[in-house]
Design an enzyme around this catalytic site. Structure first.
Site, short mmCIF file in Angstrom:
data_model
loop_
_atom_site.label_atom_id
_atom_site.label_comp_id
_atom_site.label_asym_id
_atom_site.label_seq_id
_atom_site.Cartn_x
_atom_site.Cartn_y
_atom_site.Cartn_z
N ASP A 151 0.75 -1.18 -0.17
CA ASP A 151 -0.16 -0.19 -0.08
C ASP A 151 1.02 1.21 -0.09
O ASP A 151 2.05 1.06 0.18
CB ASP A 151 -0.76 0.16 1.25
N GLU A 187 2.67 4.89 -4.06
CA GLU A 187 2.65 5.74 -5.32
C GLU A 187 4.07 6.41 -5.44
O GLU A 187 4.40 6.85 -6.42
CB GLU A 187 1.60 6.77 -5.02
N ASP A 210 -9.11 3.69 -2.18
CA ASP A 210 -10.04 3.94 -1.41
C ASP A 210 -11.39 4.31 -1.93
O ASP A 210 -11.57 5.51 -2.19
CB ASP A 210 -9.59 5.07 -0.58
O1 MIG Z 1 -4.42 6.13 3.70
O2 MIG Z 1 -3.56 0.84 5.63
O3 MIG Z 1 -6.12 2.05 0.41
O4 MIG Z 1 -6.76 -0.04 1.95
O5 MIG Z 1 -6.73 0.24 4.77
C1 MIG Z 1 -4.90 4.84 4.33
C2 MIG Z 1 -4.70 1.72 5.90
C3 MIG Z 1 -3.59 3.96 4.10
C4 MIG Z 1 -5.05 3.03 2.32
C5 MIG Z 1 -5.37 1.75 1.66
C6 MIG Z 1 -6.38 1.15 2.57
C7 MIG Z 1 -5.78 0.85 3.82
C8 MIG Z 1 -5.24 2.16 4.56
N1 MIG Z 1 -4.33 2.77 3.62
#
Ligand code: MIG
Length: 783
Positions: free
Chosen positions: A407, A410, A484
């Site tokens: 996650d 980017e 999200d």
């Molecule tokens: O901005 O790790 O898209 O699936 O639960 C929050 C917490 C960071 C973004 C991910 C989301 C995840 C969350 N992460």
């Protein structure tokens, strides 16, 4: 701030730029060719054409220097050295490899590309390519008036992208996604142009910021890149499946995932303790709801330090993972790229000592604020760093973990620009470039590091990886979820074209958070979303901190029953899914398809976004509005059998179809076949028996191939697989099956049955010429 008010549209504002200030490549001064490459020096830069394969050609134009033979790491194919002819006339130079012909205008440089049958693949018309004073590069291609555009990776909006301006710049967007939210987490600068059944593809391989404008000029699309040069590949088609086979030959295909990853995933931001996770899995078991995977979000870590477990919340992760595995449930923890700046944290220490973090030109490290606070970011563009990151995963492997969720790659940073400073330098395997030039590949390289690290350490088992960010080629390493979203009906609607276009961009293993991530779900929404999600390639329920709970039982028994039924259906359909996944792995054909892919001559399918196909013979039409119990479904030519009622619907028209809450309309094409296994707790349980469901039609001509293997190792690559190819034909009296088997693997199931639907009394079934006896339950035994 002002942009959030009407000030954003004050009358003095210039809305869009134009090609006005573009400098053209100019005329060709000289040219030469060798092997498979043609090179021309122009007034403003260098132009090159390389024939990669019969149906793939690469074109480059660098206004600022030489064109490189080297290609980005999105590409895995090396040029074959195809012979091509060069014919010069007064005005043009024509290159031809047989399947592709590149017609080059000499003054000024203009490029028109045709296929072997002289059909235009991409032409420039009057506008060509060039650059702008600020260093941007630009190119134009003509758009036919009947053309539709698909692909472009992860984009909101509808299926057909004509009329849009699409930006590629991987971005963490928490604000509600809407039809103009762009860009998102993934950048796949690839599209399919489709003109009344004729499909071609174009991949613009530039990992900096690029903009695809299919709006400003009705006759031309333009592609602009903020940095780098023009470097693109053209795929000759002529069908969408051909384009995808060609594109994935160039950028790679999805590895066959472990079977468990195709099952149902349950996630939450976050399941915060060992106790909570154990209880969760128990409830699934008690309620008899199938479950293959539980995801652990950021709370499992010690202060959000990657490669750690918080021992107060998770006292014995190894035992937890082992106990769940005994129940057939896999644990997939999240891993973010940011490494906490903490001199007492070994991962950070190592990163500093071994010089593994992203740095500015002057050698200072880039720090950014993410969950763990001030953090450094591994420079995944460097093989040395990727190896190290892979090694770090030994931590998870030692705990019995076989899947990872990436996650924030980017990379997301909590600052004004939301990402890494574009001035940061990347080592880029010996070819240093700025973050501005490589931004869109950061997540890709993290995925590569993670997948390869896991694969090397799993001793022959297939890893599973899920990523939020990526670039073209990410399908070689990872599944993708669409980030999200929210528990809005609109987001359920949006997920269909989004996931279909991901599939049309080479990424077939994709899905949206079922039930929606942010905002609050309700029973009806979750039931409808689970129905749709159970027929999408990646099937995970996930929701955010602070939102209403969203587990299958969260909204009471009425909904739980329906949700359970569709999760079960996923398992019943698993042999079909697995067969389709293997086809996607081998050929690049997506599992979830827009109807236009199978019915390219039917104009009604060209923009159709609210229903989809699974494989070539099943249409799924989810309900995506509250209180709706009937919807219009378009069925293309042929007859279609309602999966639940067995009713026959005539194709070539729209139908109003009943869809009570417990029913999502699904249709199987008459004269075709699907494979079903048994409902089970998860993929660890083996099928005793498989059933091939054949939907009788007197004019059947269909080829079906059931695929299976051990579902977890790479032995299938050495012939340890099972493929039963069945050629089916029929007439009013009988059904004829010509069956062939391939591969050395013997599946676990003991029997293979044939169920014939809608066949009339007395219908005869022949297997390789021999009449079959009907079983007492009406089925036939095939195996
Ligand atoms: O901005 O790790 O898209 O699936 O639960 C929050 C917490 C960071 C973004 C991910 C989301 C995840 C969350 N992460």
């Amino acid at each position: 701030m002002l942009n959030d008010t009407s000030f954003a549209i004050h009358p003095g504002k210039e809305i869009r730029g134009s090609e006005r200030d573009m400098y053209d490549a100019g005329k060709i001064l000289s040219f030469a060719h060798d092997g498979n490459r043609f090179l021309a020096r122009c007034e403003n830069g260098e132009f090159a054409v390389t024939f990669y394969a019969d149906e793939i050609v690469r074109l480059q134009m660098n206004p600022f220097g030489e064109t490189e033979k080297k290609h980005s790491q999105a590409v895995v194919l090396e040029p074959e050295g195809l012979p091509f002819s060069v014919t010069e006339t007064g005005q043009t130079v024509v290159l031809s490899s047989g399947k592709i012909r590149v017609e080059i205008g000499k003054d000024p440089l203009r490029v028109n590309i045709y296929d072997g049958e002289n059909r235009p693949l991409f032409t420039e018309g009057k506008k060509g390519m060039g650059f702008k004073a600020d260093g941007e590069v630009v190119m134009f291609k003509e758009m036919g008036k009947d053309e539709f555009f698909y692909g472009f990776g992860e984009k909101t909006g509808y299926l057909n992208k004509r009329g849009e301006i699409l930006t590629m710049w991987n971005s963490d967007v928490y604000a509600p996604h809407n039809p103009e939210t762009d860009p998102l987490y993934q950048s796949i600068p690839f599209f399919i142009a489709f003109d009344r059944g004729f499909a071609r593809g174009l991949f613009f391989d530039n990992p900096g910021k690029t903009v695809f404008d299919l709006q400003s000029d009705p006759d031309h699309l333009s592609i602009t890149a903020e940095s780098g040069s023009i470097d693109y590949y053209v795929f000759a088609g002529p069908t969408m499946k051909d384009v995808l086979a060609q594109y994935t030959a160039l950028t790679g295909r999805m590895p066959l995932p472990p079977k468990w990853a195709i099952g149902y995933h349950q996630s939450r931001y976050s399941y915060e303790s060992e106790e909570e996770v154990r209880r969760l899995v128990e409830i699934f078991k008690e309620k008899g709801i199938p479950l293959d995977v539980v995801h652990l979000d950021i709370h499992y870590m010690r202060g959000f330090r990657v490669f750690t477990f918080d021992r107060s919340r998770f006292p014995d992760p190894k035992k937890l993972v082992a106990d769940l595995k005994k129940e057939g449930v896999h644990v997939v923890p999240i891993v973010d790229p940011g490494v906490k700046e903490d001199p007492e944290y070994p991962v950070f220490q190592e990163g500093i000592r071994k010089d593994l973090f992203c740095k500015y030109l002057d050698g200072t490290i880039f720090y950014g604020d993410v969950w763990p606070g001030n953090s450094a970011f591994p420079d995944f563009t460097d093989e040395r760093v990727r190896k190290w990151w892979g090694e770090k995963h030994q931590f998870y492997i030692d705990l019995g973990i076989e899947g990872i969720w990436n996650d924030m790659n980017e990379p997301a940073v909590f600052n004004e620009t939301k990402t890494m400073d574009v001035k940061v330098m990347h080592a880029n395997d010996g070819d240093p470039k700025t973050h501005r030039e490589l931004h869109n590949m950061y997540g890709f390289f993290m995925g590569k590091a993670t997948y390869e690290g896991l694969k090397e350490r799993l001793k022959g088992k297939r890893p599973f990886l899920l990523t939020r960010s990526g670039y073209a080629g990410i399908q070689r390493y990872s599944a993708v979820w669409t980030g999200d979203n929210r528990s809005f009906w609109e987001h359920l609607q949006m997920s269909l074209p989004m996931v279909m276009n991901l599939g049309l961009s080479g990424i077939t293993f994709a899905g949206a958070d079922v039930g929606g991530f942010a905002h609050h779900a309700n029973g009806e929404l979750l039931a409808r979303w689970t129905q749709a999600g159970s027929f999408m390639p990646f099937f995970r329920n996930h929701s955010a901190l602070g939102t209403l709970r969203q587990e299958p039982w969260a909204f009471g028994e009425k909904y739980e029953k329906i949700i359970k039924k569709y999760i079960e259906l996923r398992y019943r359909w698993l042999p079909q899914w697995y067969t389709l996944f293997e086809e996607a792995h081998r050929k690049g054909t997506p599992v979830m398809r827009p109807l236009v892919m199978e019915y390219p001559d039917d104009e009604n399918t060209y923009s159709l976004f609210d229903q989809f196909m699974v494989g070539d013979n099943v249409i799924v039409a989810p309900i995506m509005q509250p209180a709706q119990t009937v919807r219009s479904v378009y069925l293309p030519e042929g007859n279609w059998i309602h999966y639940f009622t067995g009713e026959t619907f005539e194709g070539g028209k729209y139908h109003l179809v009943e869809a009570p809450l417990e029913q999502m309309p699904i249709f199987v094409k008459q004269g075709t076949m699907i494979a079903h296994g048994e409902v089970k707790r998860n993929t660890k349980e083996k099928d005793e028996s498989l059933t091939l469901h054949y939907y009788y039609g007197p004019d059947t001509r269909y080829e079906f191939a059931l695929y299976d293997d051990d579902g977890e190792s790479f032995a299938y690559q050495d012939g340890e697989y099972f493929r039963k190819s069945i050629r089916i034909s029929a007439d009013p009296e009988a059904v004829y099956l010509e069956v062939k088997e391939e591969g050395n693997y013997r599946p676990d199931w003991k029997e293979l049955k044939l169920a014939v639907h809608n066949g009339k009394e007395g219908l005869k079934i022949y297997l390789n010429g021999k009449a079959l006896q009907q079983n007492s339950d009406g089925t036939y035994r095939l195996y």
